[in-house]
Scaffold this active site. Structure first.
Site, PDB file in Angstrom:
ATOM      1  CG  LEU A 180      -2.439 -22.230 -29.206  1.00  0.00           C
ATOM      2  CD1 LEU A 180      -1.265 -22.149 -28.245  1.00  0.00           C
ATOM      3  CD2 LEU A 180      -3.188 -23.537 -28.989  1.00  0.00           C
ATOM      4  CB  SER A 181       0.278 -18.484 -27.381  1.00  0.00           C
ATOM      5  OG  SER A 181       1.266 -17.811 -26.647  1.00  0.00           O
ATOM      6  CG  ASN A 182       3.864 -15.434 -29.699  1.00  0.00           C
ATOM      7  OD1 ASN A 182       3.365 -14.665 -28.875  1.00  0.00           O
ATOM      8  ND2 ASN A 182       5.161 -15.661 -29.748  1.00  0.00           N
ATOM      9  N   GLY A 216      -2.381 -16.963 -31.875  1.00  0.00           N
ATOM     10  CA  GLY A 216      -3.622 -16.218 -31.733  1.00  0.00           C
ATOM     11  C   GLY A 216      -3.446 -14.755 -32.101  1.00  0.00           C
ATOM     12  CG  HIS A 236      -0.289 -18.871 -21.900  1.00  0.00           C
ATOM     13  ND1 HIS A 236      -0.910 -17.880 -22.623  1.00  0.00           N
ATOM     14  CD2 HIS A 236       0.701 -19.333 -22.694  1.00  0.00           C
ATOM     15  CE1 HIS A 236      -0.312 -17.742 -23.797  1.00  0.00           C
ATOM     16  NE2 HIS A 236       0.677 -18.617 -23.860  1.00  0.00           N
TER      17      HIS A 236
END
Length: 580
Positions: A242-244, A246, A518
Site C-alpha cells: 500500500l502507498s509507496n 503499492g 489514504h
C-alpha cells in the site's frame, strides 16, 4: 539451497511461539490497540522488546484500531501465528547502502498450497511496515511473508555519538556491528537511508520487491529442506503493498522478466507513468505552496482540520495567501478572493474537491514539506550536510537543538516513520522571520521542479527514472484506491496508470472506492473517520479473490463492479457500510 549472494553478513533466525508470535508479537488485537509496549531498560531495550514495539507501531500506523473502526469485528483478525523469522541486510547490485529483508514462516505453513506473499513497507517505514496488510492476510492463511524496507526504514544515524541500528534493532556504534545505514564519517545531526544513502532507492523499488521474493524462497528452503527447492514454479508468489509499497509492487510487476509473480494487489499506489499523470514531487511541492491558501476557501469550512478551534481559517494559511499575492501569483487583495484564486489554480492542475478536502489533514500536519525535503535530498543524492534549500535534520531536546539520550535513540527504530520529524528529531532550515516563515524553503523546493538549472535537471532526471514499466499481459493485477485520497490523488497516480495499462492491451482490475482515503489510521481521529471508510477490508477481499484464482482455478474477471459504500458516520463501522 538457492544462492543469496546479495545478503550482507548473517541471516538472523529467531523463533516466535507461545507468548511471542509472528503477527502481533504476542500482544493480540487488544494489546496492539493499547499503550505502546514498554521497555524494561528504556536506554538499552532488548531485541525482543524492540521487535514487539516495532510491530505494534506498524499496526497502529496503518490500520484503524480505534473503538469505532471495526477491525476484528467487521473485518480483519489478529490470531496468534507461531513461527520463525529470517532477517538480513541485503544489497542491490551497484548500491552503496544495504536494506533490510525479512521472511516470516508460520509453523502452520500450508504445504499443499505453497504460498509466499511478498510486500514492501508503506511510506518510508521500517521492515514491519506492511504487516497489517500482507502479514494479517497471509500468515493466518498459512503463507510465508517476505518483507523489504525497499531502501528506506528507521535506521537513523546520529552523528553526535556515531551510532546507528544493528540487524537486531539495537543501537550500535560505527565499527562495532554492521549497521542498517552508515553514512560518511564526518557530519552533523541526523542522517537516514531514504534521504541520504547516495543511492536512488525509489527507482529500485521493484528490484527490492523481486529480491525479497528471492530471499523468501531461499528461506523456505532453509525452513523446510526436505521440500526444497521452493521456486516460482511450485510456490505461488503474491505481491501486495500500500502507498509507496503499492507503487513498489507495481514497479516489480513491470520488471518481472522471470515470471516470479503469480498476481499483484496494490492499494493507493504511489505509481508514476512517463507522459501520464503527475509525479509525487511535482504535486507535493505544489501542495506545500498552494494548498494552505486554497483551503481557507469557504467551500472547505467543514473539512476536518481546515479551521482552527474557533472555526476560523488558520492564520498561517491566510499568511500564505498574502505571500502568494506578494509574489505576483495571486491578483486578488482580499483573503476570500485569494483563496478562490488558489483553489482555481489547483483545480486547473488536476486536484478534485474530494482530494483537496481530505488533504487538509496532510497540510495541517506539514506532510507536504516534509515529503518534499526528504525526497528532494534523495533525488539529488545529497548527504545530511548538503541538503537542498538549507534544510537539515537535528536532534532536539524540549523542542530545541541538543544531544538526545539513549532512551530517545532506542525508540527511533521502533517508533519512527522513516522520515523525520520524529521523536527527538527536528527538521530545521528553509525559514525566515516573516509571517510566513516556511515560504523560502518551500519556494526553493518547488523551483527544483519548475526551473532549468543544474540541480533541477538532476532532480527531474531522478524523477524520470521512477516510471513504472509494463507488466506482462497475463499477470492478474488489481489496483484499489480511495476516491477521497488527498495524499496520492487518484487523478495523478492510479487512474493514469490503469488507463495506460488498458491502452497497452492489459486488463487490470480497478476499484476507485467511494469514501475511502489514504490513511486508515487517521479514521480514529475525531471528526475524520465519520466521513470515510477503511481500505483494508477491500484489500483483504481482493487478495481472497486472487487466492481463489491462483489456487482454485477460479476465472480472473475482466472487470468487477466497484463496491459503493456509505460513510461511517458518528457510530461504529457496520459491514453493510462497505457495500460488499
Amino acid at each position: 539451497m538457492q544462492g543469496i549472494d546479495f545478503v550482507q553478513g548473517e541471516v538472523r533466525i529467531t523463533t516466535h511461539r507461545e507468548h511471542d508470535d509472528l503477527l502481533s508479537a504476542g500482544l493480540g488485537l487488544d494489546g496492539l490497540k493499547g499503550a505502546l509496549a514498554p521497555f524494561v531498560n528504556p536506554a538499552h531495550p532488548a531485541a525482543q522488546e524492540l521487535r514487539r514495539r516495532a510491530i505494534q507501531t506498524s499496526w497502529k500506523g496503518i490500520a484503524d484500531l480505534g473503538p469505532l473502526g471495526g477491525y476484528g469485528t467487521v473485518y480483519g483478525a489478529v490470531p496468534p501465528v507461531p513461527g520463525r523469522e529470517y532477517q538480513a541486510f541485503a544489497k542491490l547490485a551497484g548500491a552503496q547502502q544495504p536494506h533490510r529483508v525479512l521472511v516470516q514462516v508460520p509453523d502452520g505453513f500450508d504445504h499443499a498450497h505453497r504460498c509466499l506473499v511478498v510486500t514492501a513497507s508503506s511510506g518510508s517505514r521500517g521492515i514491519y511496515g506492511a504487516i497489517a496488510l500482507a502479514g494479517a492476510w497471509g500468515l493466518p492463511r498459512g503463507c510465508a511473508v517476505a518483507y523489504t524496507d525497499k531502501g528506506a526504514g528507521t535506521g537513523y544515524f546520529d552523528y553526535a555519538d556515531d551510532s546507528g541500528v544493528a540487524l537486531s534493532g539495537e543501537r550500535a556504534k560505527r565499527g562495532t556491528a554492521m549497521l542498517e545505514f552508515e553514512p560518511a564519517a564526518n557530519g552533523e545531526g541526523i542522517a537516514f537511508k531514504h534521504a541520504h544513502s547516495g543511492d536512488h532507492p525509489e527507482a529500485d523499488w521493484g528490484r527490492h520487491v523481486l529480491q525479497a521474493a528471492q530471499f523468501g524462497l531461499a528461506m523456505l528452503d532453509r525452513a523446510f529442506p526436505e521440500q526444497a527447492p521452493f521456486t516460482p514454479q511450485n510456490t505461488k508468489i503474491i505481491a501486495t503493498g500500500l502507498s509507496n509499497g503499492g507503487g513498489a509492487v507495481l514497479q516489480a510487476a513491470g520488471l518481472d522478466e522471470q515470471h516470479m509473480l503469480a498476481g499483484v494487489v496494490a492499494l493507493e499506489p504511489n505509481v508514476h507513468v512517463a507522459q501520464h499523470g503527475r509525479a509525487l514531487y511535482d504535486y507535493a511541492t505544489e501542495a506545500a505552496l498552494w494548498l494552505p491558501c486554497a483551503l481557507t476557501d469557504a467551500r472547505f469550512a467543514a473539512a476536518p482540520f481546515a479551521r482552527d478551534a474557533n472555526g476560523a481559517p488558520h492564520a498561517a494559511w491566510a499568511a500564505r495567501c498574502a505571500s502568494l499575492h506578494a509574489q505576483g501569483l495571486l491578483k486578488a487583495t482580499e483573503l476570500e478572493h485569494q483563496a478562490i484564486e488558489a483553489y482555481e489554480h489547483l483545480h486547473g492542475s488536476g486536484w478534485t474537491d474530494q482530494a483537496l478536502a481530505t488533504a487538509a489533514s496532510s497540510t495541517i500536519l506539514d506532510v507536504w514539506r516534509v515529503i518534499a525535503v526528504a525526497y528532494g535530498s534523495a533525488y539529488l543524492r545529497r548527504d545530511a550536510n548538503a541538503m537542498p534549500c538549507g534544510y537539515r535534520y537535528t536532534t532536539q531536546v524540549n523542542g530545541k537543538p541538543g544531544v538526545v539520550d539513549d532512551a530517545t535513540r532506542a525508540k527511533w527504530w521502533t517508533d519512527g516513520s522513516g522520515i523525520p520529524p520524529d521523536i527527538g528529531i527536528g527538521l530545521l532550515g528553509g525559514t525566515d522571520d516573516s509571517a510566513d516563515p516556511q515560504l523560502p524553503g518551500i519556494s526553493g523546493l518547488r523551483k527544483l521542479w519548475t526551473a532549468e538549472d543544474a540541480d533541477a535537471r538532476v532532480l527531474q532526471a531522478s524523477v524520470h527514472a521512477l516510471a513504472a514499466s509494463l507488466p506482462r499481459k497475463e499477470l492478474p493485477l488489481w489496483v484499489l484506491h480511495g476516491a477521497d485520497d488527498g495524499l496520492l490523488p487518484t487523478a495523478f497516480t492510479s487512474e493514469p496508470y490503469i488507463a495506460w495499462l488498458r491502452a497497452e492491451g492489459r486488463r487490470p482490475l480497478y476499484w476507485k472506492l467511494p469514501h475511502a482515503q489514504h490513511f486508515d489510521a487517521f479514521l480514529a481521529l475525531p471528526g475524520f473517520g465519520d466521513q470515510h471508510l477503511p481500505l483494508l477490508p477491500y484489500a483483504y477481499v481482493a487478495l481472497d479473490r486472487l487466492w481463489a484464482h491462483v489456487f482454485q482455478a477460479q476465472p480472473w474477471p475482466e472487470e468487477l463492479p466497484t463496491p459503493v459504500g456509505t460513510a461511517r458516520g458518528a457510530g461504529a463501522l457496520q459491514a453493510s457500510m462497505l457495500g460488499m
